[in-house]
Design a protein around this motif. Structure first.
Motif, mmCIF file in Angstrom:
data_model
loop_
_atom_site.group_PDB
_atom_site.id
_atom_site.type_symbol
_atom_site.label_atom_id
_atom_site.label_comp_id
_atom_site.label_asym_id
_atom_site.label_seq_id
_atom_site.Cartn_x
_atom_site.Cartn_y
_atom_site.Cartn_z
ATOM 1 N N THR A 6 -18.616 -41.723 -9.404
ATOM 2 C CA THR A 6 -19.209 -42.921 -8.811
ATOM 3 C C THR A 6 -18.361 -43.411 -7.638
ATOM 4 O O THR A 6 -17.155 -43.181 -7.606
ATOM 5 C CB THR A 6 -19.331 -44.051 -9.855
ATOM 6 N N GLY A 7 -19.022 -44.041 -6.695
ATOM 7 C CA GLY A 7 -18.280 -44.702 -5.627
ATOM 8 C C GLY A 7 -18.181 -46.193 -5.909
ATOM 9 O O GLY A 7 -17.108 -46.783 -5.929
ATOM 10 N N THR A 8 -19.333 -46.788 -6.178
ATOM 11 C CA THR A 8 -19.381 -48.247 -6.300
ATOM 12 C C THR A 8 -19.857 -48.724 -7.680
ATOM 13 O O THR A 8 -20.179 -49.897 -7.838
ATOM 14 C CB THR A 8 -20.274 -48.836 -5.190
ATOM 15 N N ASN A 10 -22.563 -47.725 -9.602
ATOM 16 C CA ASN A 10 -23.948 -47.563 -10.060
ATOM 17 C C ASN A 10 -24.061 -46.408 -11.062
ATOM 18 O O ASN A 10 -24.647 -46.554 -12.142
ATOM 19 C CB ASN A 10 -24.875 -47.299 -8.874
ATOM 20 N N SER A 11 -23.512 -45.270 -10.675
ATOM 21 C CA SER A 11 -23.607 -44.100 -11.559
ATOM 22 C C SER A 11 -22.812 -44.337 -12.832
ATOM 23 O O SER A 11 -23.201 -43.893 -13.920
ATOM 24 C CB SER A 11 -23.090 -42.846 -10.849
ATOM 25 N N VAL A 50 -26.526 -39.785 -5.157
ATOM 26 C CA VAL A 50 -27.112 -38.889 -4.156
ATOM 27 C C VAL A 50 -26.441 -39.208 -2.826
ATOM 28 O O VAL A 50 -26.359 -40.356 -2.418
ATOM 29 C CB VAL A 50 -28.630 -39.152 -4.042
ATOM 30 N N SER A 52 -26.682 -38.022 1.121
ATOM 31 C CA SER A 52 -27.385 -37.225 2.126
ATOM 32 C C SER A 52 -28.387 -36.259 1.501
ATOM 33 O O SER A 52 -28.421 -35.086 1.847
ATOM 34 C CB SER A 52 -26.382 -36.458 2.982
ATOM 35 N N TRP A 53 -29.142 -36.780 0.543
ATOM 36 C CA TRP A 53 -30.203 -36.026 -0.126
ATOM 37 C C TRP A 53 -29.693 -34.775 -0.851
ATOM 38 O O TRP A 53 -30.386 -33.781 -0.994
ATOM 39 C CB TRP A 53 -31.322 -35.669 0.855
ATOM 40 N N GLY A 82 -30.254 -44.684 -3.616
ATOM 41 C CA GLY A 82 -30.677 -45.981 -3.123
ATOM 42 C C GLY A 82 -32.183 -45.985 -2.948
ATOM 43 O O GLY A 82 -32.869 -46.974 -3.221
ATOM 44 N N ASP A 83 -32.720 -44.843 -2.482
ATOM 45 C CA ASP A 83 -34.160 -44.734 -2.209
ATOM 46 C C ASP A 83 -34.759 -43.478 -2.836
ATOM 47 O O ASP A 83 -35.603 -43.548 -3.707
ATOM 48 C CB ASP A 83 -34.410 -44.725 -0.698
ATOM 49 N N ASN A 84 -34.339 -42.306 -2.317
ATOM 50 C CA ASN A 84 -34.861 -41.052 -2.859
ATOM 51 C C ASN A 84 -33.837 -39.930 -2.740
ATOM 52 O O ASN A 84 -32.857 -40.048 -2.017
ATOM 53 C CB ASN A 84 -36.193 -40.679 -2.183
ATOM 54 N N PRO A 112 -28.744 -50.141 -6.054
ATOM 55 C CA PRO A 112 -28.451 -50.684 -4.723
ATOM 56 C C PRO A 112 -27.800 -49.667 -3.782
ATOM 57 O O PRO A 112 -26.962 -48.862 -4.185
ATOM 58 C CB PRO A 112 -27.497 -51.843 -5.039
ATOM 59 N N ASN A 114 -25.430 -48.165 -0.957
ATOM 60 C CA ASN A 114 -24.034 -48.439 -0.576
ATOM 61 C C ASN A 114 -23.603 -47.711 0.688
ATOM 62 O O ASN A 114 -22.415 -47.670 1.014
ATOM 63 C CB ASN A 114 -23.090 -48.105 -1.748
HETATM 64 C C1 LIG Z 1 -22.494 -40.804 2.021
HETATM 65 C C2 LIG Z 1 -23.690 -41.433 1.351
HETATM 66 C C3 LIG Z 1 -24.934 -40.857 1.488
HETATM 67 C C4 LIG Z 1 -26.042 -41.408 0.832
HETATM 68 N N1 LIG Z 1 -27.241 -40.765 0.912
HETATM 69 C C5 LIG Z 1 -28.300 -41.235 0.218
HETATM 70 C C6 LIG Z 1 -29.541 -40.533 0.214
HETATM 71 O O1 LIG Z 1 -29.683 -39.452 0.776
HETATM 72 N N2 LIG Z 1 -30.596 -41.068 -0.454
HETATM 73 C C7 LIG Z 1 -30.486 -42.254 -1.129
HETATM 74 O O2 LIG Z 1 -31.479 -42.708 -1.697
HETATM 75 N N3 LIG Z 1 -29.309 -42.932 -1.179
HETATM 76 C C8 LIG Z 1 -28.218 -42.447 -0.521
HETATM 77 N N4 LIG Z 1 -27.011 -43.116 -0.587
HETATM 78 C C9 LIG Z 1 -26.912 -44.320 -1.429
HETATM 79 C C10 LIG Z 1 -26.337 -44.024 -2.810
HETATM 80 O O3 LIG Z 1 -26.870 -42.841 -3.333
HETATM 81 C C11 LIG Z 1 -26.629 -45.162 -3.781
HETATM 82 O O4 LIG Z 1 -26.207 -46.378 -3.278
HETATM 83 C C12 LIG Z 1 -26.006 -44.888 -5.145
HETATM 84 O O5 LIG Z 1 -26.593 -45.763 -6.070
HETATM 85 C C13 LIG Z 1 -24.507 -45.075 -5.166
HETATM 86 O O6 LIG Z 1 -24.014 -44.780 -6.449
HETATM 87 P P1 LIG Z 1 -22.515 -45.064 -6.889
HETATM 88 O O7 LIG Z 1 -22.342 -46.566 -6.928
HETATM 89 O O8 LIG Z 1 -22.388 -44.462 -8.234
HETATM 90 O O9 LIG Z 1 -21.624 -44.448 -5.874
HETATM 91 C C14 LIG Z 1 -25.898 -42.599 0.066
HETATM 92 C C15 LIG Z 1 -24.632 -43.176 -0.050
HETATM 93 C C16 LIG Z 1 -23.533 -42.605 0.569
HETATM 94 C C17 LIG Z 1 -22.188 -43.253 0.416
#
Ligand SMILES: Cc1cc2nc3c(=O)[nH]c(=O)nc-3n(C[C@H](O)[C@H](O)[C@H](O)COP(=O)(O)O)c2cc1C
Length: 269
Positions: A6-8, A10-11, A50, A52-53, A82-84, A112, A114
């Protein structure tokens, strides 16, 4: 075993909730582990953001590096976006296949956003973030039910989005190769040298030099450092200056990244 990165947060929140519901353990993957032991009959489940997809690069590295117990022949994956997610599931299935593990099913959870490292992006407003977090509870229950064999077939369980082949087939490989080398993090005078950024960096890419963080060239863009800085003292060039910061309200700092020699020494045991 539920392996997550996880970064922030959510996961982490998804992994921890799933662990509670499945009476299993959520384990943050680290840089040192090279072998994953099957401790009992429990399933092997991966939870990751996710990026960059595609699957978070740190999880991809983990899978490529590790040897998995032969008893693990199947796995499930949960992509937290965040979206897909594009074709993150297919990319991950391929990586697992090389380890002799079949990906049984992939699910997605919207949480959310990030991503704040490029103009035109940014975190969700507070209301949307709250809504996504609230909705994620039901989603996680649906995922757990599906893993247990009680899937509700009327509910789509994975959000691929449009032009998945382009996003995951072209943009993700570029991200994996190039974006991660563009490390433009810097600190402002608000830095109090607490060292949290160094502690939460999964690749050990941050070192405090004269009390200030210095980034190396091994960044996976998990964005933990920039969002979790308690003083908001980290920027990404000038791009992030006007953008908000986000951490999941239940983020447990000590659960995210504790360096363990193997996955048997889990941090939430
Ligand atoms: C480098 C980067 C790329 C991302 N690319 C996508 C993406 O392709 N599609 C999407 O829906 N969210 C994307 N996100 C948003 C994260 O997937 C989303 O906020 C996720 O819930 C973060 O989870 P975490 O809190 O466990 O890190 C991206 C975030 C980062 C930092």
């Amino acid at each position: 075993m539920i392996l997550y990165t996880t970064g922030t947060g959510n996961s982490q929140s998804v992994a921890v909730r799933m662990a509670e519901m499945l009476d299993d353990k959520a384990v943050a993957v680290d840089y040192e582990t090279s072998r994953v032991e099957a401790r009992d009959e429990k399933r092997l489940i991966f939870v990751m953001p996710v990026h960059s997809w595609g699957p978070a690069l740190f999880m991809m590295r983990f899978v490529r590096r590790c040897t998995f117990d032969k008893r693990y022949t199947e796995a499930w994956a949960v992509f937290v976006c965040g979206d897909n997610c594009g074709n993150a599931d297919k990319i991950f299935a391929k990586a697992l296949k090389k380890k002799g593990i079949r990906l049984v099913a992939a699910y997605s959870v919207q949480m959310p956003n990030n991503y704040i490292l490029m103009k035109g992006f940014g975190i969700d407003d507070a209301e949307l973030a709250k809504e996504k977090i609230a909705n994620s509870e039901l989603r996680v229950s649906q995922i757990v039910a599906a893993i247990q064999g009680h899937a509700d077939d009327s509910v789509p369980m994975y959000t691929r989005g449009t032009k998945a082949w382009l996003k995951s087939g072209v943009v993700y490989p570029l991200f994996a190769r190039m974006a991660v080398k563009r490390v433009r993090f810097r600190t402002t005078d608000a830095c109090v040298s607490c060292g949290l950024c160094e502690a939460v960096c999964p690749t050990h890419n941050i070192r405090l030099v004269n009390g200030r963080p210095v980034w190396g060239k091994d960044c996976v863009q998990c964005v933990a450092c920039i969002h979790r800085c308690p003083k908001r003292a980290i920027e990404y060039g000038d791009v992030s200056v006007d953008m908000g910061r986000y951490v999941h309200p239940d983020l447990q700092q000590n659960l995210h990244f504790v360096k363990t020699k193997d996955t048997q020494n889990t941090e939430n045991e």
